[in-house]
Design a protein around this motif. Structure first.
Motif, PDB file in Angstrom:
ATOM      1  N   ALA A  89       0.864  -1.180   0.000  1.00  0.00           N
ATOM      2  CA  ALA A  89       0.000   0.000   0.000  1.00  0.00           C
ATOM      3  C   ALA A  89       0.901   1.229   0.000  1.00  0.00           C
ATOM      4  O   ALA A  89       2.108   1.129  -0.183  1.00  0.00           O
ATOM      5  CB  ALA A  89      -0.924  -0.019   1.217  1.00  0.00           C
ATOM      6  N   TYR A  90       0.313   2.418   0.229  1.00  0.00           N
ATOM      7  CA  TYR A  90       1.123   3.624   0.336  1.00  0.00           C
ATOM      8  C   TYR A  90       0.562   4.510   1.440  1.00  0.00           C
ATOM      9  O   TYR A  90      -0.601   4.383   1.842  1.00  0.00           O
ATOM     10  CB  TYR A  90       1.194   4.385  -0.994  1.00  0.00           C
ATOM     11  N   TYR A  91       1.417   5.409   1.944  1.00  0.00           N
ATOM     12  CA  TYR A  91       0.979   6.342   2.979  1.00  0.00           C
ATOM     13  C   TYR A  91      -0.133   7.219   2.413  1.00  0.00           C
ATOM     14  O   TYR A  91       0.109   8.060   1.551  1.00  0.00           O
ATOM     15  CB  TYR A  91       2.132   7.246   3.420  1.00  0.00           C
ATOM     16  N   PRO A  92      -1.372   7.083   2.894  1.00  0.00           N
ATOM     17  CA  PRO A  92      -2.480   7.810   2.275  1.00  0.00           C
ATOM     18  C   PRO A  92      -2.472   9.301   2.586  1.00  0.00           C
ATOM     19  O   PRO A  92      -3.020  10.093   1.821  1.00  0.00           O
ATOM     20  CB  PRO A  92      -3.715   7.128   2.870  1.00  0.00           C
ATOM     21  N   ASN A  93      -1.863   9.691   3.702  1.00  0.00           N
ATOM     22  CA  ASN A  93      -1.938  11.093   4.114  1.00  0.00           C
ATOM     23  C   ASN A  93      -0.601  11.810   3.990  1.00  0.00           C
ATOM     24  O   ASN A  93      -0.421  12.890   4.538  1.00  0.00           O
ATOM     25  CB  ASN A  93      -2.437  11.189   5.552  1.00  0.00           C
ATOM     26  N   ILE A 115       4.448  -0.464   3.095  1.00  0.00           N
ATOM     27  CA  ILE A 115       3.653   0.750   2.912  1.00  0.00           C
ATOM     28  C   ILE A 115       4.611   1.791   2.342  1.00  0.00           C
ATOM     29  O   ILE A 115       5.436   2.351   3.057  1.00  0.00           O
ATOM     30  CB  ILE A 115       3.016   1.240   4.214  1.00  0.00           C
ATOM     31  N   ARG A 121       4.251   7.736  -1.448  1.00  0.00           N
ATOM     32  CA  ARG A 121       3.495   7.908  -2.702  1.00  0.00           C
ATOM     33  C   ARG A 121       4.447   7.953  -3.896  1.00  0.00           C
ATOM     34  O   ARG A 121       4.144   7.405  -4.967  1.00  0.00           O
ATOM     35  CB  ARG A 121       2.657   9.186  -2.637  1.00  0.00           C
ATOM     36  N   LEU A 137      -2.499   4.356  -7.807  1.00  0.00           N
ATOM     37  CA  LEU A 137      -2.885   5.089  -6.599  1.00  0.00           C
ATOM     38  C   LEU A 137      -4.368   4.895  -6.300  1.00  0.00           C
ATOM     39  O   LEU A 137      -4.764   4.794  -5.137  1.00  0.00           O
ATOM     40  CB  LEU A 137      -2.563   6.572  -6.752  1.00  0.00           C
ATOM     41  N   GLY A 152      -4.966   1.650  -4.418  1.00  0.00           N
ATOM     42  CA  GLY A 152      -4.629   1.730  -2.995  1.00  0.00           C
ATOM     43  C   GLY A 152      -3.725   0.607  -2.508  1.00  0.00           C
ATOM     44  O   GLY A 152      -2.705   0.848  -1.873  1.00  0.00           O
TER      45      GLY A 152
END
Length: 255
Positions: A37-41, A114, A117, A134, A137
Motif C-alpha cells: 500500500a502507500y501512505y495515504p496522508n 507501505i 506515494r 494510486l 490503494g
C-alpha cells in the motif's frame, strides 16, 4: 538395453544434487510475493516520524523512495535495508519496479510494505498508470532484497538530540550499505581500547549510558542471511567532545 531401476535412481539423484547448489546460489535473487500500500496522508516523500529513528532524514533518503515494513522491520534490524519492489499487474506495472529503503514500521491490509506515494507511483509504466495504481490503494507485488548504494556517501552517524555529554550517548546510523544487517555496535576508547557494547534502543538508534571517554572508535557488526559476519571499523573516530545533534562521517563504505 534398458538400465536397471537402481541405476536410473542413482542418475536421478546425482542430477538433483548437481542442480541444487546452483539453485541455492541464485535463491538470493528470488522474488517473494506479497502486497503493498502507500501512505495515504503523506506527501510524495516518506514520513519524518518513522520508527527507525531517522527523523526528517527518513523522508528524503534515497530521494524519498522509502517504505514502512511489517515483518521485515524485524524489531528494528530491518531498518536501512533496501528492497526491489514491483507490482504484478502487467496493465500498469513496469518490470523494474522501484528500490526502497526501510525507514518505518507499519502494516496494512495483509501488506509487507507501505510505500511513500513517490515510490508507489514509480512502480508504474506511465504517469496515467501511476494514477490508476494510486486509485487501487493496495496492489499485489513481488519483492527481493537488494544492495543499498549511496554514491559518494559514507556511513554516517547523527548524535541523538537527547544525548548528554558525558553521561548518555545515542546516535542513529545513516547510509547503511550493502545487503547485510547491522546487528551489533561497539564504542571503544582509542587510547586503551576499552570497548562497550551498545543497546539498540529502537530502529537504527543505538544508545549507552556512561559511554567510554576520550576519542571513540566505532565498530559495527554486519551480518548476512548466510551466517557470514564481519566487524567493520570506520576510518574516522568520534571526537572526545561530541555534542548532541552533531553529524559525523565515518569515512567508510560497505559493499
Amino acid at each position: 538395453m534398458a538400465l536397471p531401476l537402481h541405476s536410473l535412481l542413482f542418475l536421478f539423484a546425482s542430477f538433483f544434487l548437481l542442480q541444487s547448489p546452483a539453485y541455492a546460489a541464485t535463491c538470493s535473487d528470488c522474488f517473494t510475493h506479497s502486497r503493498a500500500a502507500y501512505y495515504p496522508n503523506s506527501d510524495e516523500l516518506g514520513t519524518e516520524t518513522g520508527q527507525c529513528g531517522y527523523g526528517s532524514f527518513g523522508a528524503t533518503i534515497n530521494d524519498g523512495d522509502v517504505s514502512a515494513a511489517s515483518d521485515l522491520y524485524r524489531d528494528g534490524v530491518g531498518c536501512g535495508a533496501c528492497y526491489q519492489v514491483r507490482c504484478t499487474d502487467s496493465n500498469y506495472c513496469s518490470d523494474k519496479g522501484v528500490t526502497v529503503v526501510i525507514t518505518d514500521h507499519g502494516s496494512g491490509d495483509r501488506t509487507d510494505f507501505i510505500l511513500s506515494r513517490r515510490a508507489f507511483r514509480k512502480m508504474a509504466q506511465t504517469t496515467d498508470a501511476a494514477t490508476s495504481l494510486l486509485a487501487l490503494g493496495v496492489v499485489d507485488i513481488e519483492y527481493r532484497r537488494v544492495s543499498c548504494s549511496y554514491p559518494n556517501k559514507n556511513i554516517t552517524i547523527k548524535i541523538d538530540e537527547n544525548s548528554n555529554f558525558p553521561y548518555y550517548l545515542g546516535f542513529v546510523i545513516w547510509y547503511q550499505q550493502g545487503t547485510k544487517d547491522i546487528t551489533a555496535v561497539q564504542l571503544c576508547e582509542t587510547e586503551n581500547f576499552v570497548c562497550k557494547l551498545l543497546d539498540r534502543s529502537y530502529g537504527s538508534v543505538w544508545t549507552t549510558t556512561s559511554p567510554p571517554s576520550g576519542m571513540l572508535s566505532l565498530r559495527m557488526l554486519f551480518s548476512g542471511d548466510d551466517g557470514d559476519e564481519t566487524w567493520v571499523v570506520p576510518i574516522n573516530n568520534i571526537p572526545k567532545n561530541w555534542k548532541a545533534g552533531d553529524i559525523y562521517d565515518t569515512g567508510v563504505q560497505v559493499n
